[in-house]
Design a protein around this motif. Structure first.
Motif, mmCIF file in Angstrom:
data_model
loop_
_atom_site.group_PDB
_atom_site.id
_atom_site.type_symbol
_atom_site.label_atom_id
_atom_site.label_comp_id
_atom_site.label_asym_id
_atom_site.label_seq_id
_atom_site.Cartn_x
_atom_site.Cartn_y
_atom_site.Cartn_z
ATOM 1 N N GLY A 14 46.945 35.141 28.718
ATOM 2 C CA GLY A 14 46.589 34.001 29.546
ATOM 3 C C GLY A 14 45.992 34.454 30.868
ATOM 4 O O GLY A 14 46.177 35.593 31.304
ATOM 5 N N LEU A 15 45.255 33.563 31.501
ATOM 6 C CA LEU A 15 44.612 33.880 32.772
ATOM 7 C C LEU A 15 45.164 33.012 33.890
ATOM 8 O O LEU A 15 45.482 31.844 33.689
ATOM 9 C CB LEU A 15 43.103 33.643 32.676
ATOM 10 N N LEU A 16 45.246 33.615 35.060
ATOM 11 C CA LEU A 16 45.615 32.903 36.280
ATOM 12 C C LEU A 16 44.469 33.065 37.269
ATOM 13 O O LEU A 16 43.893 34.151 37.377
ATOM 14 C CB LEU A 16 46.878 33.499 36.912
ATOM 15 N N THR A 17 44.161 32.004 37.995
ATOM 16 C CA THR A 17 43.175 32.141 39.064
ATOM 17 C C THR A 17 43.841 32.835 40.251
ATOM 18 O O THR A 17 45.076 32.931 40.344
ATOM 19 C CB THR A 17 42.646 30.769 39.525
ATOM 20 N N PHE A 18 43.008 33.281 41.162
ATOM 21 C CA PHE A 18 43.489 33.896 42.392
ATOM 22 C C PHE A 18 44.479 32.964 43.094
ATOM 23 O O PHE A 18 45.567 33.370 43.498
ATOM 24 C CB PHE A 18 42.285 34.199 43.295
ATOM 25 N N GLU A 19 44.096 31.684 43.199
ATOM 26 C CA GLU A 19 44.934 30.712 43.895
ATOM 27 C C GLU A 19 46.260 30.492 43.170
ATOM 28 O O GLU A 19 47.313 30.385 43.810
ATOM 29 C CB GLU A 19 44.183 29.379 44.030
ATOM 30 N N GLU A 20 46.224 30.427 41.853
ATOM 31 C CA GLU A 20 47.454 30.245 41.075
ATOM 32 C C GLU A 20 48.389 31.439 41.246
ATOM 33 O O GLU A 20 49.601 31.282 41.385
ATOM 34 C CB GLU A 20 47.123 30.055 39.593
ATOM 35 N N PHE A 21 47.817 32.644 41.239
ATOM 36 C CA PHE A 21 48.625 33.848 41.412
ATOM 37 C C PHE A 21 49.295 33.849 42.785
ATOM 38 O O PHE A 21 50.495 34.136 42.900
ATOM 39 C CB PHE A 21 47.770 35.105 41.228
#
Length: 82
Positions: A14-21
């Motif tokens: 799965g991927l997380l955006t910079f902001e989500e991380f």
């Protein structure tokens, strides 16, 4: 304070955006940008030359596993009295 954990059901792919991380690890975006500038912290990716940064869930887990806390909170009875 609760330890930062990634839900077990999240796929490593799965991927997380910079902001989500940043939100996940409860760290200001400015701090994470500084880590990136200095070449520390997790590895980021861009897709098709786009501007948005992503991190895989596996990389976020790796980072959290190896990160050392920068501050500890001592119980009140151990704090110096002023």
């Amino acid at each position: 304070m609760q330890p930062i954990q990634i839900p077990a059901e999240w796929s490593d792919n799965g991927l997380l955006t910079f902001e989500e991380f940043c939100a996940l690890i409860r760290t200001p975006q400015r701090t994470v940008r500084d880590w990136r500038r200095r070449g520390v912290g997790p590895r980021w990716a861009r897709f098709d030359g786009g501007g948005r940064l992503y991190i895989t869930v596996a990389e976020a887990r790796r980072f959290l596993r190896t990160a050392k806390p920068t501050a500890t909170v001592r119980p009140a009875e151990e704090r110096p009295h002023g």
